[in-house]
Design a protein around this motif. Sequence first.
Motif, mmCIF file in Angstrom:
data_model
loop_
_atom_site.group_PDB
_atom_site.id
_atom_site.type_symbol
_atom_site.label_atom_id
_atom_site.label_comp_id
_atom_site.label_asym_id
_atom_site.label_seq_id
_atom_site.Cartn_x
_atom_site.Cartn_y
_atom_site.Cartn_z
ATOM 1 N N GLY A 268 65.761 38.047 -38.803
ATOM 2 C CA GLY A 268 66.751 37.008 -38.495
ATOM 3 C C GLY A 268 68.027 37.253 -39.288
ATOM 4 N N ILE A 269 67.841 37.537 -40.606
ATOM 5 C CA ILE A 269 69.034 37.768 -41.455
ATOM 6 C C ILE A 269 69.800 38.974 -40.923
ATOM 7 N N MET A 270 69.070 40.028 -40.507
ATOM 8 C CA MET A 270 69.780 41.243 -40.016
ATOM 9 C C MET A 270 70.604 40.900 -38.766
ATOM 10 N N ARG A 271 69.994 40.151 -37.857
ATOM 11 C CA ARG A 271 70.731 39.817 -36.608
ATOM 12 C C ARG A 271 72.014 39.068 -36.973
ATOM 13 N N PHE A 272 71.860 38.126 -37.896
ATOM 14 C CA PHE A 272 73.046 37.311 -38.257
ATOM 15 C C PHE A 272 74.053 38.182 -38.989
ATOM 16 N N TYR A 273 73.512 39.140 -39.795
ATOM 17 C CA TYR A 273 74.355 40.042 -40.626
ATOM 18 C C TYR A 273 75.314 40.821 -39.721
ATOM 19 N N ILE A 274 74.776 41.233 -38.538
ATOM 20 C CA ILE A 274 75.630 42.050 -37.642
ATOM 21 C C ILE A 274 76.885 41.243 -37.286
ATOM 22 N N ILE A 275 76.625 39.975 -36.890
ATOM 23 C CA ILE A 275 77.774 39.184 -36.404
ATOM 24 C C ILE A 275 78.703 38.865 -37.576
ATOM 25 N N SER A 276 78.092 38.382 -38.676
ATOM 26 C CA SER A 276 78.969 37.894 -39.755
ATOM 27 C C SER A 276 79.787 39.034 -40.324
ATOM 28 N N GLU A 277 79.256 40.280 -40.278
ATOM 29 C CA GLU A 277 80.055 41.398 -40.835
ATOM 30 C C GLU A 277 81.285 41.678 -39.968
ATOM 31 N N VAL A 278 81.172 41.314 -38.664
ATOM 32 C CA VAL A 278 82.356 41.549 -37.815
ATOM 33 C C VAL A 278 83.381 40.443 -38.099
ATOM 34 N N VAL A 279 82.893 39.200 -38.228
ATOM 35 C CA VAL A 279 83.843 38.070 -38.355
ATOM 36 C C VAL A 279 84.509 38.116 -39.730
ATOM 37 N N ASN A 280 83.717 37.861 -40.779
ATOM 38 C CA ASN A 280 84.371 38.051 -42.104
ATOM 39 C C ASN A 280 83.586 39.114 -42.880
#
Lengths: 485, 657, 220, 314
Positions: free
Chosen positions: A256-268
Amino acid sequence: MIVTLMILMPAVVGILCLLPVGTKNMFRTAVTGSLISTAVAVYCCIPPLRGETIDTVIWYVDELSAFFLMITAVISMLAVLYSKDYLLVEREEHRLSSKELRSFYFTLLLFIAAMLLTFAVKSAALTWIGIGITTLISAFLVGLYKDEHATEAAWKYIMLCSVGITLALFGIAMLYTASSGVIPGDASLEWPSLVANAANLNPVFMKFAAVFFIIGLGTKAGLAPMHYWLPDAHSQAPSPVSGLMSGVLLNCAMYGIMRFYIISEVVNPGFAKTLLLVFGLLSILVATAFILVSKDIKRMLAYSSVENMGLISIALGIGTPLALFGALFLVLAHSISKPLMFFCSGNMTQAYGTRAMSEIRGVTGKMRFTGLSTTAGALAVAGAPPFPLFTGELILLFAAINSGMYVLAGVLIILLAIIFAGLTRSIFPMLSGNTNKKVSERRSVTRKISILALVIGALFVGLFMPASVENVLLDMVTILSGGLP
Amino acid sequence: MDIFNLTLQNEALTVIFFAAVFIPALAGTILSLMFRYNKVANLIAGLCITSCAVGIAAYPLRALGVPLSYTFPLSSAVGDYALAIDQISSVMISLSSVIFMLIVVHVVKSSSDSGCRYSGLLNVLFIASFLCMAADSVLVLLISWEMITLSTFLLAKKGNNDRARWMFFVIAHIGGLMLMCAYGYLAWVAGTQTLSDWNGLGAIVGSTTSMILVLMIVMGFGTKLGLLPFHAWMPGLYGTAPTHTAALLSTVCSNVAVLTIFKSIYSYIGVTESMSVIAFAIIGLAAATALWGAMESLVQKEPKKILAYSSVENMALVILCLALGMIYINESPVFAKLILIAGLLHTLNHSVFKSLMLMTIDTVEDCTGEKNIGRMGGLAKTLPLLAVVSIIGVFSMAAIPPTNGFVSEWLMIQSIMGVNLQSKGMSLLIPLVLAAVGICGMMMAASYARLYGFIFLGRPRSDGMREPRPMKNGTLLPMAVLAILCVGMGFFATVIMDVLTTGVVSVTGIAPSPSYRSVMSEEMLPLILGVLIVITSVAVLLVVRPGKEREVRTWGCGEDLGKEMQYSSIGFSQPLVRVFHPFYGDTTVVRETKEGSKKTVHTEFTEPFVRYLYMPLGNAITAISEKISKTQTNRIQTYFGYVLITLIAVLLAVRIL
Amino acid sequence: MESILTSNLIDIFAVCMLLASVLAMATTRMHPLIRLFLIQSIFQAAFEFTVAYSQDEPHIYIMAVMTFVIKVLVIPKMLYYIMDRIKVTDKLVLSVGVPGSMLLSAALIMLSYFVSEPLVATLATAERNTLVLSFSIMLISISMMATRRKAVSEVVGLLMAENGLFLGAIALSNGMPFIVELGAFFDVLMAVIIVGIFAFRINKSFDSVDDTLLRRMREE
Amino acid sequence: MNYLEIALMILQFAALILISPLITGIIRKIKARMQNKVGASIFQPYRDLHKLLKKESVVSENASFFFRLVPYISMTAMILLAAMTPFVYGGVIAPYSDVIAMVYIFTMFRFAMIVGGLEGGSAFGGMGSSREVMMSVLIEPALLISIMTLSAMTGVGFNITDISGSINAAGAAAISPALLLAGAAFVITMVAENTRVPFDNPDTHLELTMVHEGMLIEYSGRGLAMMETASMLRLTIFMTLLGTVFFPWGTAMTLSIADLALSVAVIIVKLLVIAFGIALLESIIAKMRVFRMPNMLTASFALSLMAMISLYVL
């Protein structure tokens, strides 16, 4: 379609086990059922691993989820295989009635189905629900023995994880608000669409979503300040379950953290990385302290799981492609070594009747197979060479140095050395020396097969990396660093 | 050579060579996992001996021009498994295989502790050390180095010496982790994983970083060689582990470590002008370690511990040579070449005489069952052949002229003295280094005299010594070979020096033109000196032929010599302990004897490093972890509190930063 | 049909929910605690009803009805049933004391205002303070769990945190996709059922629900 | 290398070995004279050796094969050294007389005696060896460094004959602080190495004083004779080294008769002066306590170290 079959198969087998049929063929159904469901899972994961992602309304299986699905399927099959003889012994020593045995298999297979569900679903909320269900089901598994220790451990497990999940839900709410403006309708919480237009999500909401998500799922993954349920839950649960939990359940939260990590690394970019770095370092520090102090073998192994989760989150925190490769390799290495060590400690605790490490002596003398496999397991868990954790730590150190984090590399060396010292100081004396207890090796083929499979698997992953596996890992690294496959 | 197609020939030869080395050893390991009874143990040891025998062929093959470099089809997560044996490592591999083979032969013959498990692990150790010396990719180097640590750890199991083994395992692992970082950084700078493409990385990286890298590499390997802060595990492990493990550890593993340090400093990183600061530091450390090893070896109570500290001292001298080479390489390359040859020659000599001495100690322990040197004595009368072999070993360790120990010491002093360094500061270094080498040399000679004197000479101090069991036949063979090797390498040192020169030139890149002979005092001296000694002794023997002899009980000033009248081993080194008193952690212990009436006074020597560095460090770590573990209050409320506090802390941090 | 009336109503209901959770922090007995949870759920249902009414979102109506049915009727009934079956003493042991709890909740409210400063800047005025309120309800309920010694009080704390969460979700973006809310509801329900089961077990093995006894798992 | 040179070398080598008992006799005679005793004739050592050679050697039952080897090792070592040291003209095996090898041959002799001392299994041998160990740990480095200073000073490499030749050629210019300091250190080493008075009393067999005698106590007959000759030869070699290497002026550089005659005369005078010095030293100072010895020895070690440092620093 194949995905739904894959997920329902363990559930069906679980229900079959409930039929009031003799324990002998109940075991048989459980084992064959889990073999079939693993075959189906493997069959279902092969195409995504080669690149063709399954993308239906509910299900979304790309390389990353296929990788986790494969690990879950194989490890849970070995856990069911191992638990067959483990529970026979438990029943012989009247710690479990046959009715409880039957309900155990039902909950175990349901637990496996829930985990498969978590990895395969498309929408973030469904992943969250999957994690919620795994927690609730595994609470029963932890509280199997119904004595006060187990109940207390189960109680702590549910309460802490429910708090974690509530925070994660708030994270998802924040994620939804960030993405509802941009992505219309139901697709606004689906991982692929989120990744697709991650660039124009609202950054402030994403920051809050990241904080709540990482703390919420961090509790579930056992990252440092929120990990206190883990040692109790893993030491009270029966060994096959604790092997499965630390080998695979922690992966769900990490997924779950990895999936979220992908998005959050693009945004900030860099925000989630610093969080993960901080929590990772904290977990390794805390794990080091507790490994040195703990007297109970399963608690020590639980703390070493906390340490490994810390290593994985540090690898994610560094973020360079080599570090991400290291993170995935560490996930694979940990999912193989930890169940191996839990199964061996299961053999030992059952034979010696105690979990205190100071009372277990002379294992190689009395139980040759367990002695050999425990040496292999101890070396695997401590991170000695031929085993995968050593290569994983090697990649992590390489990545840390290449990205200029010398201080991090220095701290890692010191902590890893202390953990290595702590683990070897407690496990190896158990193997040598001699004991006056009447202890003998269980004559059970299934136990030997499952442990042997893990030892060979660990050696293979540790030493060789065939090109095909390497490409899969590289594809996953591209996914993790934001690029759509 | 070119009558048949060379390239095809070489390729096939390389593959055959590597297959012949690895397959018997792998078979041995697998067999050892399956079987438990002794007949198979000898078979496994036999397999190990065959792979060692093939390993010896490394140098001749390399000399014939066969490029022994090969990449395994299967690759690992961090790069593929590549092997390449260059000139210098072929020399090291051949000699280490000879030593390994002789030790395994001794294991089989003495069968003091040769179960299936033991010989299986010997195979693993051989594969690991061969791989480490022939490594061409970073991963192979690091994995095989850690595998050496692991197999030595498992090999060292005897009785319950878990504490000593554990200390070794942890310290070696710390070294391993340091190496991981150093080589990781070098791999990143060089861009490739194959070691043979690395040269002169120091220039790219800048002098301060290359200095840190050199320090990390030397300290990383130093944990196993026994450099100062990391040497405390050695007496414990050597004392309790089976002697053959100690022999392998101090010979084969040290060769591997020295070879890799040499290649790393001189070819991977490359020595530049500005690295003299780190060279000074390493020289200081090596000199201190040598003095420390010499001093401690004088007061040890067990022969194996004496030899442990002697390994510390010898390896410190080798590191001293490598570090001096770093300074000389810019000032006067010819002398740099000479000192590097001296260092490598000393490593080879050390592995020869150290394995010989450890084998004799094992046979002594096997025949008499005595471990403490204070209860030994008078073995030369009962086991004369063993005494002959070990006196040769002691002579070569104490650097007495005809033997190989003398040659490497002689070369070392020459190269230290010969060079005239321009800068004043550097030249001040030479007298100090010479003083250190001088003192260590003589102190070690004293400790070897004590070792030999109190085991073989004088009157037996315990009944195990009076009637020792006869030596198992065949155990003397490997020892005799090594003794001949000791004296042979003493006589024909120049042959080995030429072999080493080509290796040193290929690694360091110094111009081969002014050969090292031009600088040496007299290149044929070892041979001539040996011959002269033989001639003069024969002449003296002829002139003063041994006359009539009458055996009489030793004169005890009237009454017969009591048991205590003979000098004790601690008493022997007591004057020196008084001279160098501040360095010894000696405490006098008064113990009640069994009858309670008589009190006995003993001096206990604890290793000061353990008391003042390791213990406090260990206690500090446990204290901190004790405090951290208090956070687990086991009440669920505190855990909710922790979650809340983390949430608030992170939110505040996000808001403020 | 957005109008001043509905936006005022929304704010009022949200504030009442916060009030309920602050009062919950102040009670020292179990029954009033559950009753306060019931009140808070009522306000939450009302809040959802007004939002549904103002946004004309059909699925929020269903949400409001489900909140009312489950959280007002079913769950308190279950909690009471659990309380009677295991005959737990009504007294609630506070580790921080009432004044302490009040100060703590005040501090938490201020903190959530300070922390959500950047977030609030981007929102339209209407939802601004509902978000902050949901934030503070969540923090207060977790701190309630951290300071109360009773197993059942932890369950109530958890449920209040859920309420705060749903308040925030609905206020910010008219609720999440329907299946998500449905899933969340079922999750909450399942959690309460399982917690109920374990409460019986704790009662059977510890013959009291006092958490202080749950300390055998010390690390020696 | 024409035949004259070879003949001269062999003559000089034989002379060195033969006159060593004579020099010890002379020293004893001078010492006796100073303590106004008549003292034995200077040829007494020859008679002692002759007597010992004919006597039967009584060996203790604990002694092993090495006990019988030690006398031969020590004789070989000393003869080799005699061949190396430049006496009248230059060492017999001039090209191979490497300085470092000489120091290590000294160690060979000392090592053999230490191990030999432990043979008998009696307290005297053990005590002698343990004290010899303490002294040698401090002497050997001083010896090594003082000779090394010379080779570094002259810069002609490590051949002893070249060194003495270059100092001789340099004449008065060679007298530098380094040479004087090295010479002082060498003198102390000589006195300590040959166990003369301040360190050990060579004349008596008193247990308290003996270091050198302690190790010889078990020997008798031929063995003792060889050990005695070896230690006498060692003393003579030390004295010749002092004479021809540290203060070499006057030794023959060329093969002309005049030079040879002059160098023979000069060497005799030098030996007598040194003998007189030793005898004088022995009759003035009393023997030091064993544990005061290290201070004296570290002084000599410091002297040699300063010699070398002064060479580089000044």
